[in-house]
Design a protein around this motif. Structure first.
Motif, PDB file in Angstrom:
ATOM      1  N   ARG A 100       0.826  -1.214   0.000  1.00 16.81           N
ATOM      2  CA  ARG A 100       0.000   0.000   0.000  1.00 16.81           C
ATOM      3  C   ARG A 100       0.856   1.258   0.000  1.00 16.81           C
ATOM      4  O   ARG A 100       0.575   2.224  -0.727  1.00 16.81           O
ATOM      5  N   ASP A 136      -6.011   2.255  -2.826  1.00 21.26           N
ATOM      6  CA  ASP A 136      -6.822   1.077  -2.563  1.00 21.26           C
ATOM      7  C   ASP A 136      -7.572   0.622  -3.817  1.00 21.26           C
ATOM      8  O   ASP A 136      -7.758  -0.577  -4.044  1.00 21.26           O
ATOM      9  N   ALA A 148      -1.889  -6.216   0.618  1.00 23.27           N
ATOM     10  CA  ALA A 148      -1.795  -4.763   0.771  1.00 23.27           C
ATOM     11  C   ALA A 148      -0.888  -4.343   1.920  1.00 23.27           C
ATOM     12  O   ALA A 148      -0.152  -3.355   1.814  1.00 23.27           O
TER      13      ALA A 148
END
Length: 261
Positions: A100, A136, A148
């Motif tokens: 992420r 996202d 993630a």
């Protein structure tokens, strides 16, 4: 073809390194909404051209125009801002960061040029919120939801390549430059990559220019192919036209490491 159909125009580009001519008067256009592949044996000049598009190299002659901008007049840090994203043959990820956070780096590169202006208009918190939402969204698009929060350096190579691709998409490019995206992937990953590149074009409406040695992938997903050899353009056309071109056949003849075309 209408002028507005051309997103990238490469006109007579020549690059020399001392006495070596890496690119010799190369010209071709990339049209909006297509997947265009750049092929050729090792040393043909493909990476040199990509580095010119990224402003890592300077052209000795010729011009490059992108969506109304003259690239040779812009500093390299402006590339993401005008709509050019890129992946690299050798992964350029932050290996100690999560998936992420790596994708967020790409989101922030998009906002960097106008950060102060946007901060006064929208507020820093709203910019951060938009970046998180974009990261996202792309993690979902790439099928990376389960990874993630994983550290990138702990992930398989094929997964890392998807992370780099997600980061390149995070700046919302109009043109995506893929530098040998199939390198190091297995057969199953190659099939998924082909579908993904088509999805990027069809679902995200992003034009794709890729350098690639894997001819099965190139011929399966490309709308047009440009072939280089010893710095010169030797062929341009549909995959079938380029595959059958005598100069392309000669360029690859006897190179056992190349997949037959």
């Amino acid at each position: 073809m209408k002028p507005s159909d051309t997103l990238l125009c490469i006109d007579g580009v020549t690059v020399r390194f001392g006495g070596i001519v890496a690119l010799d008067d190369v010209s071709f256009d990339v049209r909006r909404g297509e997947v265009c592949a750049l092929i050729g044996p090792n040393g043909a000049g493909k990476s040199t051209l990509f580095n010119c598009l990224s402003r890592l190299y300077e052209c000795n002659a010729g011009a490059i125009a992108f969506d109304g901008h003259t690239l040779t007049r812009l500093p390299r840090h402006r590339m993401a801002g005008i709509g050019i994203g890129r992946t690299f043959q050798n992964l350029a990820l932050f290996r100690s960061m999560t998936v992420r956070d790596n994708v967020l780096v790409g989101c922030h590169s998009r906002h960097h040029a106008g950060f102060l202006r946007n901060a006064f208009k929208l507020g820093v918190a709203r910019i951060e919120s938009a970046a998180l939402a974009r990261a996202d969204e792309l993690i979902g698009f790439m099928g990376l939801q389960a990874q993630a929060q994983c550290i990138v350096g702990d992930l398989p190579f094929g997964t890392q390549k998807r992370v780099e691709l997600a980061r390149a998409l995070a700046c919302s490019p109009k043109l995506l430059l893929l530098d040998e995206p199939a390198c190091g992937l297995n057969h199953e990953e190659l099939h998924s990559l082909g579908e993904l590149i088509r999805d990027i074009r069809d679902r995200l409406h992003i034009t794709v220019l890729l350098v690639e040695h894997h001819m099965g992938l190139v011929m399966g997903i490309s709308d047009r192919v440009v072939a280089l050899n010893f710095g010169k353009k030797i062929a341009e056309g549909t995959p079938a036209e380029v595959r059958a071109h005598p100069e392309v056949i000669r360029a690859y003849l006897g190179e056992a490491e190349e997949e037959p075309i």
